[in-house]
Design an enzyme around this catalytic site. Structure first.
Site, PDB file in Angstrom:
ATOM      1  N   TYR A 192      46.641  45.953 102.115  1.00 54.97           N
ATOM      2  CA  TYR A 192      45.548  46.501 101.309  1.00 54.97           C
ATOM      3  C   TYR A 192      44.255  45.828 101.738  1.00 54.97           C
ATOM      4  O   TYR A 192      44.116  45.397 102.872  1.00 54.97           O
ATOM      5  CB  TYR A 192      45.858  46.334  99.810  1.00 54.97           C
ATOM      6  CG  TYR A 192      44.964  47.178  98.958  1.00 54.97           C
ATOM      7  CD1 TYR A 192      44.849  48.547  99.188  1.00 54.97           C
ATOM      8  CD2 TYR A 192      44.194  46.613  97.946  1.00 54.97           C
ATOM      9  CE1 TYR A 192      44.002  49.344  98.433  1.00 54.97           C
ATOM     10  CE2 TYR A 192      43.344  47.400  97.190  1.00 54.97           C
ATOM     11  CZ  TYR A 192      43.247  48.757  97.430  1.00 54.97           C
ATOM     12  OH  TYR A 192      42.404  49.534  96.686  1.00 54.97           O
TER      13      TYR A 192
ATOM     14  N   ARG B  29      34.088  57.955  99.849  1.00 56.28           N
ATOM     15  CA  ARG B  29      33.533  56.615  99.629  1.00 56.28           C
ATOM     16  C   ARG B  29      34.662  55.602  99.729  1.00 56.28           C
ATOM     17  O   ARG B  29      35.138  55.073  98.737  1.00 56.28           O
ATOM     18  CB  ARG B  29      32.859  56.536  98.257  1.00 56.28           C
ATOM     19  CG  ARG B  29      32.015  55.286  98.037  1.00 56.28           C
ATOM     20  CD  ARG B  29      31.799  55.008  96.572  1.00 56.28           C
ATOM     21  NE  ARG B  29      33.047  54.790  95.855  1.00 56.28           N
ATOM     22  CZ  ARG B  29      33.697  53.621  95.817  1.00 56.28           C
ATOM     23  NH1 ARG B  29      33.238  52.590  96.491  1.00 56.28           N
ATOM     24  NH2 ARG B  29      34.824  53.506  95.130  1.00 56.28           N
TER      25      ARG B  29
ATOM     26  N   LYS C 240      47.743  51.956  98.247  1.00 54.59           N
ATOM     27  CA  LYS C 240      47.824  51.812  96.785  1.00 54.59           C
ATOM     28  C   LYS C 240      49.248  52.046  96.294  1.00 54.59           C
ATOM     29  O   LYS C 240      49.758  51.311  95.439  1.00 54.59           O
ATOM     30  CB  LYS C 240      46.885  52.817  96.117  1.00 54.59           C
ATOM     31  CG  LYS C 240      45.421  52.474  96.230  1.00 54.59           C
ATOM     32  CD  LYS C 240      44.971  51.540  95.124  1.00 54.59           C
ATOM     33  CE  LYS C 240      43.470  51.304  95.185  1.00 54.59           C
ATOM     34  NZ  LYS C 240      42.977  50.440  94.127  1.00 54.59           N
TER      35      LYS C 240
ATOM     36  N   GLU D  53      40.925  58.146  93.662  1.00 55.82           N
ATOM     37  CA  GLU D  53      40.630  56.948  94.444  1.00 55.82           C
ATOM     38  C   GLU D  53      39.515  57.213  95.455  1.00 55.82           C
ATOM     39  O   GLU D  53      39.592  58.146  96.255  1.00 55.82           O
ATOM     40  CB  GLU D  53      41.897  56.499  95.184  1.00 55.82           C
ATOM     41  CG  GLU D  53      41.840  55.095  95.707  1.00 55.82           C
ATOM     42  CD  GLU D  53      41.793  54.055  94.620  1.00 55.82           C
ATOM     43  OE1 GLU D  53      41.088  53.043  94.789  1.00 55.82           O
ATOM     44  OE2 GLU D  53      42.465  54.226  93.588  1.00 55.82           O
ATOM     45  N   ASP D  54      38.474  56.390  95.391  1.00 62.08           N
ATOM     46  CA  ASP D  54      37.396  56.397  96.385  1.00 62.08           C
ATOM     47  C   ASP D  54      36.703  57.747  96.525  1.00 62.08           C
ATOM     48  O   ASP D  54      36.385  58.189  97.633  1.00 62.08           O
ATOM     49  CB  ASP D  54      37.920  55.908  97.739  1.00 62.08           C
ATOM     50  CG  ASP D  54      38.162  54.399  97.734  1.00 62.08           C
ATOM     51  OD1 ASP D  54      37.778  53.750  96.749  1.00 62.08           O
ATOM     52  OD2 ASP D  54      38.733  53.875  98.696  1.00 62.08           O
TER      53      ASP D  54
ATOM     54  N   ASP E 292      40.782  54.362  89.449  1.00 61.89           N
ATOM     55  CA  ASP E 292      40.902  52.927  89.646  1.00 61.89           C
ATOM     56  C   ASP E 292      39.553  52.277  89.926  1.00 61.89           C
ATOM     57  O   ASP E 292      39.314  51.134  89.531  1.00 61.89           O
ATOM     58  CB  ASP E 292      41.873  52.639  90.794  1.00 61.89           C
ATOM     59  CG  ASP E 292      42.254  51.174  90.868  1.00 61.89           C
ATOM     60  OD1 ASP E 292      42.507  50.573  89.806  1.00 61.89           O
ATOM     61  OD2 ASP E 292      42.300  50.627  91.979  1.00 61.89           O
ATOM     62  N   ASP E 293      38.652  52.992  90.596  1.00 60.87           N
ATOM     63  CA  ASP E 293      37.342  52.430  90.912  1.00 60.87           C
ATOM     64  C   ASP E 293      36.515  52.217  89.644  1.00 60.87           C
ATOM     65  O   ASP E 293      35.751  51.253  89.555  1.00 60.87           O
ATOM     66  CB  ASP E 293      36.587  53.356  91.867  1.00 60.87           C
ATOM     67  CG  ASP E 293      37.366  53.605  93.143  1.00 60.87           C
ATOM     68  OD1 ASP E 293      37.695  52.636  93.831  1.00 60.87           O
ATOM     69  OD2 ASP E 293      37.672  54.776  93.426  1.00 60.87           O
TER      70      ASP E 293
ATOM     71  N   ASN F 233      34.156  45.274  98.329  1.00 61.61           N
ATOM     72  CA  ASN F 233      35.135  45.221  99.416  1.00 61.61           C
ATOM     73  C   ASN F 233      34.646  46.059 100.595  1.00 61.61           C
ATOM     74  O   ASN F 233      33.870  46.996 100.415  1.00 61.61           O
ATOM     75  CB  ASN F 233      36.483  45.782  98.940  1.00 61.61           C
ATOM     76  CG  ASN F 233      37.159  44.869  97.941  1.00 61.61           C
ATOM     77  OD1 ASN F 233      37.240  43.677  98.140  1.00 61.61           O
ATOM     78  ND2 ASN F 233      37.636  45.439  96.845  1.00 61.61           N
TER      79      ASN F 233
END
Length: 640
Positions: A188, A241, A259, A331-332, A354-355, A496
């Site tokens: 990850y 993103r 993930k 996600e993203d 999650d973000d 990150n």
């Protein structure tokens, strides 16, 4: 033509009520018989295997696993003429999944490598296909770790881990679980970011489902192409993103894959219940569009109605195919889509971002834990964020909710303790008309301030949180300002990967003269300052989302509620010990992550039952024990 599939075969044989899921019974390992020109597969007699398998089923001792897509035509010879066909002739690919020798070694779900016992080698036609040594799974782990440690480039370690996952699934998870602190940064963040950037060049075997604009109108059919039917968790991205790296298009698939590996290793969700998905609507990254190895659609991103319709078709198809209780983790996605999707589908589907929510929950847990070091309550602290995107505003909102819960003050009041700085400066009420909707709750009365250091000096926060995705923005002047009016300034550099972190651990400790309480999104090594060793915490979402997802699954939750996120944060904060605090750590070590995930799952499940959102009834008496018992084990199974 005979169609051999799980439903028709079992039904026609009088076994339509037999479950395909693996229970405590011994499993007859599936073997893919690729019947070629000589019609032989380890001299195995198909009829004999069929008869033997039916006997096992009648006795209730085994589970037949058959390829639901297999189709058999003709006899055992080269009736399709595949070997003799010219390249322009059409042939039919077909397999029978019954039992195997060589093919068993190529099946990642059941392959054990040299760990196959002497008896298993005899029964499953493995003699001569393996060296004579029989080794334990623990020895295999030891050998693989030695091999991985020989690599000096993180991406090489990542590729070695992905290769292992593709050939021996259980060994992959055993290796990851036994060495989680060392391998988490490999599978990850931060290494997965580089893997996504180079995904087109390193891709060997596709993982997950790729759904593009080409599949519009056919997404339900695409979902049915996935071999596993009992899906419990889907992680989906559109690649716009990826971490702090921007638009990586179709190559963002590395994120859902990574993930879901953690859902299994850290949260105990079965690998077969996990589905990674990338929705490819194009990319605005010209470098990728010009790259001959790029694997996605070569077009600019679709937006507006075309984008919304594809996402909506996907969400409807997921619910139709997998039911009400499948968890869809966004996600993203870019800010402008992330909030809209969560708002649109949060009331009709079991969805989680999650973000926004995962990051918020893990940061809140760290802040609750940090109170043991700095004292006071959350409401007595002042928070300043650099970054007002989905992560920053998500964290801010959850902190405000927790303060409101603790003090019984209105949410509008607790928000006033939280300030945000975006690319244009401090978010203040005079900017209200030009702000995006998700920033407006954080526009307070104050004179405009353009840069971060001036905002720090004016607001005098006790907590500084970076979620900007821009590296080295917590400068020496900023950290020194924080240290000038705080005995123990709390500094969280969350962006990150490591290259995008607002500051390093060494910078935070050095510039604050060893007084900072520091945590980051990506891992940093311990820092020695003035003879004392500081162990930086990692505010990693991996603390939260695996246990959170497990809690939703074991309770059969049908919706996600903010109170569940608060419950997850509180459970994580309780796992930090005095020993951790003495080292300056505000999070427990990842070596205990499965225990941590079980406690988080129990807290989340308990809240789901309390809110009336759980469907698995009755509620288990001991939810922690129940969560632990539900967790996937990577230990090898014994084959009959």
């Amino acid at each position: 033509m005979i169609s051999l599939n799980s439903s028709s075969f079992l039904s026609n044989s009088g076994f339509s009520g037999i479950s395909r899921s693996v229970s405590q019974r011994k499993v007859l390992p599936p073997v893919v018989l690729a019947l070629g020109s000589n019609g032989r597969a380890g001299e195995l007699n198909v009829s004999a295997v069929m008869e033997s398998t039916l006997k096992e089923l009648r006795d209730g001792n085994t589970v037949l696993e058959v390829d639901s897509k297999s189709a058999v035509s003709g006899g055992a010879r080269d009736v399709q003429g595949q070997d003799a066909a010219t390249e322009d002739q059409i042939v039919t690919p077909w397999t029978i999944t019954v039992a195997s020798g060589y093919s068993l070694l190529r099946n990642p779900h059941h392959n054990k490598g040299l760990a196959f016992t002497e008896k298993e080698r005899d029964h499953h036609y493995l003699r001569g296909l393996l060296p004579p040594a029989v080794v334990s799974q623990d020895l295999q782990v030891k050998k693989l770790m030695a091999n991985i440690r020989q690599y000096t480039v993180p991406l090489q370690k990542y590729m070695a881990m992905m290769d292992l996952q593709e050939r021996n699934e259980k060994l992959f998870y055993k290796l990851l679980m036994d060495n989680v602190e060392e391998l988490l940064p490999v599978v990850y963040t931060p290494t997965v970011g580089e893997a996504c950037q180079k995904y087109g060049g390193i891709l060997r075997r596709p993982q997950g489902l790729f759904i593009s604009l080409n599949e519009k109108g056919k997404i339900l059919e695409v979902l049915k192409n996935w071999p596993e039917k009992n899906i419990q968790v889907i992680v989906v991205t559109d690649g716009e993103r990826i971490l702090g790296l921007g638009d990586l298009g179709c190559q963002g698939m590395g994120i859902p894959v990574g993930k879901l590996s953690l859902y299994t290793a850290l949260g105990g969700v079965r690998p077969s219940a996990c589905l990674p998905v990338t929705i490819d609507v194009g990319t605005n990254n010209q470098k990728l569009l010009d790259d001959e190895f790029y694997i996605g659609l070569r077009q600019k991103r679709a937006t507006g109605q075309e984008y919304a319709e594809l996402i909506h078709e996907f969400m409807c198809a997921v619910k139709q195919n997998y039911g009400e209780k499948v968890l869809v983790q966004f996600e993203d996605f870019a800010n402008h889509n992330a909030f809209d999707l969560l708002a649109r589908y949060g009331t009709t589907h079991l969805v989680f971002n999650d973000d926004i929510q995962g990051t918020a929950s893990v940061v809140l847990a760290g802040l609750i834990s940090a109170l043991n070091l700095v004292g006071g309550t959350l409401a007595e602290h002042t928070f300043l964020f650099l970054g007002a995107g989905e992560a920053g505003t998500g964290i801010a909102e959850l902190i405000a909710l927790e303060m409101s819960k603790q003090t019984q003050a209105p949410l509008e009041e607790t928000r006033k303790k939280i300030w945000l700085v975006d690319s244009k400066g401090l978010i203040v009420s005079s900017r209200m008309d030009s702000l995006q909707h998700f920033k407006k709750p954080w526009a307070h009365e104050h004179e405009p301030i353009k840069n971060l250091v001036d905002a720090v000096k004016a607001i005098k926060p006790t907590v500084l949180i970076g979620s900007s995705g821009v590296g080295r923005t917590f400068t020496k002047e900023v950290v020194e300002a924080m240290a000038s009016f705080n005995e123990k300034p709390i500094i969280l550099a969350l962006s990150n990967p490591t290259s995008q972190s607002e500051c390093t651990a060494e910078e935070a400790y050095t510039w604050s003269e060893g007084r900072a309480i520091f945590a980051s999104g990506s891992p940093f090594d311990p820092v020695k300052y003035n003879g004392k060793v500081f162990v930086p915490g990692q505010s990693n979402n991996a603390y939260i989302f695996p246990g959170f997802g497990l809690g939703l699954i074991i309770s059969g939750a049908i919706r996600v509620h903010d109170d569940m996120l608060l419950a997850a944060s509180e459970a994580l904060a309780k796992q930090a010990t005095q020993e951790n605090f003495d080292k300056g750590m505000i999070y427990p070590p990842f070596s205990n992550i499965r225990k941590i995930s079980a406690h988080i799952a129990a807290n989340v499940a308990a809240k789901a039952y309390e809110l009336g959102l759980a469907t698995r009834l009755p509620q288990p008496e001991n939810l922690v024990e129940y969560a632990e018992n539900c967790m996937y084990s990577p230990a090898y199974r014994s084959f009959r």
